[in-house]
Design a protein around this motif. Sequence first.
Motif, PDB file in Angstrom:
ATOM      1  N   THR A 196       0.864  -1.189   0.000  1.00 39.15           N
ATOM      2  CA  THR A 196       0.000   0.000   0.000  1.00 39.15           C
ATOM      3  C   THR A 196       0.896   1.233   0.000  1.00 39.15           C
ATOM      4  OG1 THR A 196      -1.775  -1.117   1.168  1.00 39.15           O
ATOM      5  CG2 THR A 196      -1.748   1.269   1.313  1.00 39.15           C
ATOM      6  N   GLN A 197       1.885   1.229   0.888  1.00 35.46           N
ATOM      7  CA  GLN A 197       2.819   2.374   0.961  1.00 35.46           C
ATOM      8  C   GLN A 197       3.623   2.498  -0.319  1.00 35.46           C
ATOM      9  OE1 GLN A 197       4.765   3.883   4.102  1.00 35.46           O
ATOM     10  NE2 GLN A 197       3.504   3.043   5.715  1.00 35.46           N
ATOM     11  N   THR A 198       4.095   1.357  -0.831  1.00 30.26           N
ATOM     12  CA  THR A 198       4.909   1.415  -2.052  1.00 30.26           C
ATOM     13  C   THR A 198       4.085   1.986  -3.208  1.00 30.26           C
ATOM     14  OG1 THR A 198       6.157  -0.487  -1.294  1.00 30.26           O
ATOM     15  CG2 THR A 198       6.365   0.065  -3.613  1.00 30.26           C
ATOM     16  N   CYS A 199       2.845   1.531  -3.328  1.00 36.39           N
ATOM     17  CA  CYS A 199       1.999   2.047  -4.423  1.00 36.39           C
ATOM     18  C   CYS A 199       1.853   3.559  -4.316  1.00 36.39           C
ATOM     19  CB  CYS A 199       0.618   1.391  -4.386  1.00 36.39           C
ATOM     20  SG  CYS A 199       0.628  -0.284  -5.043  1.00 36.39           S
ATOM     21  N   LEU A 200       1.601   4.056  -3.097  1.00 32.96           N
ATOM     22  CA  LEU A 200       1.460   5.511  -2.920  1.00 32.96           C
ATOM     23  C   LEU A 200       2.769   6.209  -3.283  1.00 32.96           C
ATOM     24  CD1 LEU A 200      -0.488   5.518   0.467  1.00 32.96           C
ATOM     25  CD2 LEU A 200      -1.378   6.305  -1.732  1.00 32.96           C
ATOM     26  N   GLU A 201       3.876   5.609  -2.888  1.00 36.45           N
ATOM     27  CA  GLU A 201       5.182   6.223  -3.159  1.00 36.45           C
ATOM     28  C   GLU A 201       5.597   6.098  -4.610  1.00 36.45           C
ATOM     29  OE1 GLU A 201       7.710   4.568  -0.131  1.00 36.45           O
ATOM     30  OE2 GLU A 201       6.831   5.845   1.405  1.00 36.45           O
ATOM     31  N   LYS A 202       4.939   5.231  -5.352  1.00 33.91           N
ATOM     32  CA  LYS A 202       5.217   5.143  -6.789  1.00 33.91           C
ATOM     33  C   LYS A 202       4.219   5.989  -7.585  1.00 33.91           C
ATOM     34  CE  LYS A 202       8.651   2.364  -6.267  1.00 33.91           C
ATOM     35  NZ  LYS A 202       9.989   2.971  -6.290  1.00 33.91           N
ATOM     36  N   GLY A 203       3.327   6.676  -6.867  1.00 37.23           N
ATOM     37  CA  GLY A 203       2.433   7.626  -7.540  1.00 37.23           C
ATOM     38  C   GLY A 203       1.053   7.092  -7.867  1.00 37.23           C
ATOM     39  N   SER A 204       0.705   5.914  -7.383  1.00 34.08           N
ATOM     40  CA  SER A 204      -0.655   5.424  -7.607  1.00 34.08           C
ATOM     41  C   SER A 204      -1.593   6.100  -6.617  1.00 34.08           C
ATOM     42  CB  SER A 204      -0.731   3.910  -7.402  1.00 34.08           C
ATOM     43  OG  SER A 204       0.012   3.260  -8.396  1.00 34.08           O
ATOM     44  N   ASN A 205      -2.844   6.209  -6.995  1.00 31.48           N
ATOM     45  CA  ASN A 205      -3.806   6.797  -6.071  1.00 31.48           C
ATOM     46  C   ASN A 205      -4.784   5.719  -5.596  1.00 31.48           C
ATOM     47  OD1 ASN A 205      -5.843   6.549  -8.050  1.00 31.48           O
ATOM     48  ND2 ASN A 205      -5.215   8.500  -8.960  1.00 31.48           N
ATOM     49  N   GLU A 206      -5.662   6.124  -4.691  1.00 33.16           N
ATOM     50  CA  GLU A 206      -6.542   5.142  -4.055  1.00 33.16           C
ATOM     51  C   GLU A 206      -7.490   4.486  -5.047  1.00 33.16           C
ATOM     52  OE1 GLU A 206      -7.413   6.645  -0.082  1.00 33.16           O
ATOM     53  OE2 GLU A 206      -9.075   5.213  -0.012  1.00 33.16           O
ATOM     54  N   GLU A 207      -7.936   5.257  -6.049  1.00 31.87           N
ATOM     55  CA  GLU A 207      -8.836   4.667  -7.064  1.00 31.87           C
ATOM     56  C   GLU A 207      -8.137   3.519  -7.786  1.00 31.87           C
ATOM     57  OE1 GLU A 207      -9.518   8.927  -8.478  1.00 31.87           O
ATOM     58  OE2 GLU A 207     -10.891   7.752  -9.709  1.00 31.87           O
ATOM     59  N   GLN A 208      -6.894   3.782  -8.201  1.00 36.12           N
ATOM     60  CA  GLN A 208      -6.140   2.759  -8.937  1.00 36.12           C
ATOM     61  C   GLN A 208      -5.859   1.546  -8.047  1.00 36.12           C
ATOM     62  OE1 GLN A 208      -2.986   5.452  -9.776  1.00 36.12           O
ATOM     63  NE2 GLN A 208      -3.777   6.050 -11.784  1.00 36.12           N
ATOM     64  N   MET A 209      -5.518   1.816  -6.794  1.00 44.05           N
ATOM     65  CA  MET A 209      -5.209   0.711  -5.880  1.00 44.05           C
ATOM     66  C   MET A 209      -6.466  -0.119  -5.581  1.00 44.05           C
ATOM     67  SD  MET A 209      -2.672   3.062  -3.656  1.00 44.05           S
ATOM     68  CE  MET A 209      -2.595   2.125  -2.159  1.00 44.05           C
ATOM     69  N   THR A 210      -7.605   0.563  -5.472  1.00 39.91           N
ATOM     70  CA  THR A 210      -8.855  -0.164  -5.227  1.00 39.91           C
ATOM     71  C   THR A 210      -9.194  -1.044  -6.425  1.00 39.91           C
ATOM     72  OG1 THR A 210      -9.597   1.681  -3.869  1.00 39.91           O
ATOM     73  CG2 THR A 210     -11.281   0.107  -4.548  1.00 39.91           C
ATOM     74  N   GLU A 211      -8.954  -0.521  -7.622  1.00 39.21           N
ATOM     75  CA  GLU A 211      -9.216  -1.342  -8.820  1.00 39.21           C
ATOM     76  C   GLU A 211      -8.304  -2.569  -8.843  1.00 39.21           C
ATOM     77  OE1 GLU A 211      -9.375   0.778 -12.534  1.00 39.21           O
ATOM     78  OE2 GLU A 211     -10.877   2.187 -11.800  1.00 39.21           O
ATOM     79  N   ALA A 212      -7.049  -2.392  -8.401  1.00 39.09           N
ATOM     80  CA  ALA A 212      -6.124  -3.541  -8.355  1.00 39.09           C
ATOM     81  C   ALA A 212      -6.645  -4.607  -7.392  1.00 39.09           C
ATOM     82  CB  ALA A 212      -4.732  -3.069  -7.929  1.00 39.09           C
ATOM     83  N   VAL A 213      -7.186  -4.157  -6.245  1.00 39.25           N
ATOM     84  CA  VAL A 213      -7.727  -5.119  -5.269  1.00 39.25           C
ATOM     85  C   VAL A 213      -8.950  -5.827  -5.860  1.00 39.25           C
ATOM     86  CG1 VAL A 213      -8.800  -5.355  -2.989  1.00 39.25           C
ATOM     87  CG2 VAL A 213      -6.798  -3.888  -3.275  1.00 39.25           C
ATOM     88  N   HIS A 214      -9.736  -5.078  -6.637  1.00 42.24           N
ATOM     89  CA  HIS A 214     -10.893  -5.721  -7.298  1.00 42.24           C
ATOM     90  C   HIS A 214     -10.439  -6.794  -8.283  1.00 42.24           C
ATOM     91  CE1 HIS A 214     -14.650  -3.996  -5.947  1.00 42.24           C
ATOM     92  NE2 HIS A 214     -14.033  -2.833  -5.793  1.00 42.24           N
ATOM     93  N   VAL A 215      -9.320  -6.542  -8.958  1.00 36.17           N
ATOM     94  CA  VAL A 215      -8.792  -7.553  -9.889  1.00 36.17           C
ATOM     95  C   VAL A 215      -8.480  -8.831  -9.108  1.00 36.17           C
ATOM     96  CG1 VAL A 215      -6.861  -8.171 -11.409  1.00 36.17           C
ATOM     97  CG2 VAL A 215      -7.889  -5.895 -11.576  1.00 36.17           C
ATOM     98  N   ALA A 216      -7.797  -8.669  -7.953  1.00 40.93           N
ATOM     99  CA  ALA A 216      -7.483  -9.842  -7.127  1.00 40.93           C
ATOM    100  C   ALA A 216      -8.764 -10.549  -6.680  1.00 40.93           C
ATOM    101  CB  ALA A 216      -6.669  -9.408  -5.904  1.00 40.93           C
ATOM    102  N   ALA A 217      -9.727  -9.730  -6.252  1.00 43.52           N
ATOM    103  CA  ALA A 217     -10.988 -10.304  -5.758  1.00 43.52           C
ATOM    104  C   ALA A 217     -11.726 -11.013  -6.888  1.00 43.52           C
ATOM    105  CB  ALA A 217     -11.861  -9.204  -5.160  1.00 43.52           C
ATOM    106  N   ALA A 218     -11.710 -10.430  -8.081  1.00 43.29           N
ATOM    107  CA  ALA A 218     -12.414 -11.041  -9.215  1.00 43.29           C
ATOM    108  C   ALA A 218     -11.786 -12.380  -9.580  1.00 43.29           C
ATOM    109  CB  ALA A 218     -12.375 -10.093 -10.422  1.00 43.29           C
TER     110      ALA A 218
END
Lengths: 320, 110
Positions: free
Chosen positions: B66-88
């Motif tokens: 979570t921290q790495t994603c923020l530090e690489k410039g991803s935002n919460e929308e993008q990170m939430t979509e990534a979690v949805h991919v895992a969930a799907a």
Amino acid sequence: MTLKPFDAALSESKLYPLTATGITVFQVNIGKLCNQACKHCHVEAGPGRKETMPKQIMQACLEALEKTDIPTVDITGGAPEMNPDFKWFVKEFRNRNRHVMVRSNLTILVEPDYKNLAEFFAENRVEVVASLPYYSEQTADRQRGAGVFKKSLEALKRLNGIGYGREDSGLVLNLVYNPAGAFLPPSQKSLEADFKRELLKRHGIIFNNLYTITNMPVGRFLNYLNASENYDGYMEKLISSYNPNAASQAMCRYTLSVAWDGSLYDCDFNQMLGMKVNHGAPSNIKEFDLNKLCNRRIATGIHCYGCTAGAGSSCGGAVA
Amino acid sequence: MNTYYAPEDLSKFPTIGEGAPELWKKFSEWYGAVFAEGALSEREKALIALAVAHAVQCPYCIDAYTQTCLEKGSNEEQMTEAVHVAAAIRGGASLVHGVQMKNAAKKVSL
């Protein structure tokens, strides 16, 4: 938790004691008054603050600068525009042929009492360094307060409208990003590309450069770190990310920071911590001594890790 | 210790190297190389790691990435979509095994 002293890190990288290499930036903090009260503000600026640089200190700044060839003046605050002598001060520096940068929170440009500021900046060829923590409203407002993002866009459009941000205009508009939380900033280059793409696509806004700045464990951000129990983790991250290359290029080595009352500091963060210039160099603008200040030893503390973590951080963004 | 997972344990990860230093060294080098900029950007790799962290439900990895994603410039929308991919993928993986259920049912049915 025991934190490794910053001077120990400097020693290991053969940079101790850290000294100035000269002064190319004369930074003046002309007051803590601000129309915003951002959650991360190291100055703890806000509408209730009374500290404002009086004209006689401004005069002393001009007299000190006249004795030098320091090319750049960096005016900051608070919202520096709220100092009643702000415009006079800018003009006086410009009359002395110095490049003037103003750190603006943007929203002040659309406040009813300050509406001609954009034009004033353009007339005086002021470089505008404007805070915009993100290109989305939710993130920006979480850090800077409700409604700030919309006002910031209005100000940016006004600046763009008179030529700011256009490559051929010579009117420079740089944006400042800082993380909305206890984490390090992303790569400046990649985030600048994101900001340029998204601000143009979503709002038709252009700008020149994006500066990524690390949040310092000072002022309101320090309070936040403690209240949210993020202090240990954040400091651990800053310390483990110590970059000697960033330390060797730290802004304190080429900057002098003047406070509203004329006190001298190595940087704006030391200023907020009350750590005046010491080690034999004068600590008040009225005793300005270029030679001593150009060769001074920098006053350091644990907060200095904020400027040396990862790609480094300065008022001009990443350094390494 | 009153829980198997303590946040401060994440920083003790390198102590695993004490039992098998050579293996730890190899793992660390390989791990670093995996996450370096390549055909995929560091930001993309961090988002993949975040999604996988949710799929394997590792609290350490979720915290770290979570921290790495923020530090690489991803935002919460993008990170939430990534979690949805895992969930799907997790949800889909369960559901697609329904075909085995159907096959098994068919085999024993008249």
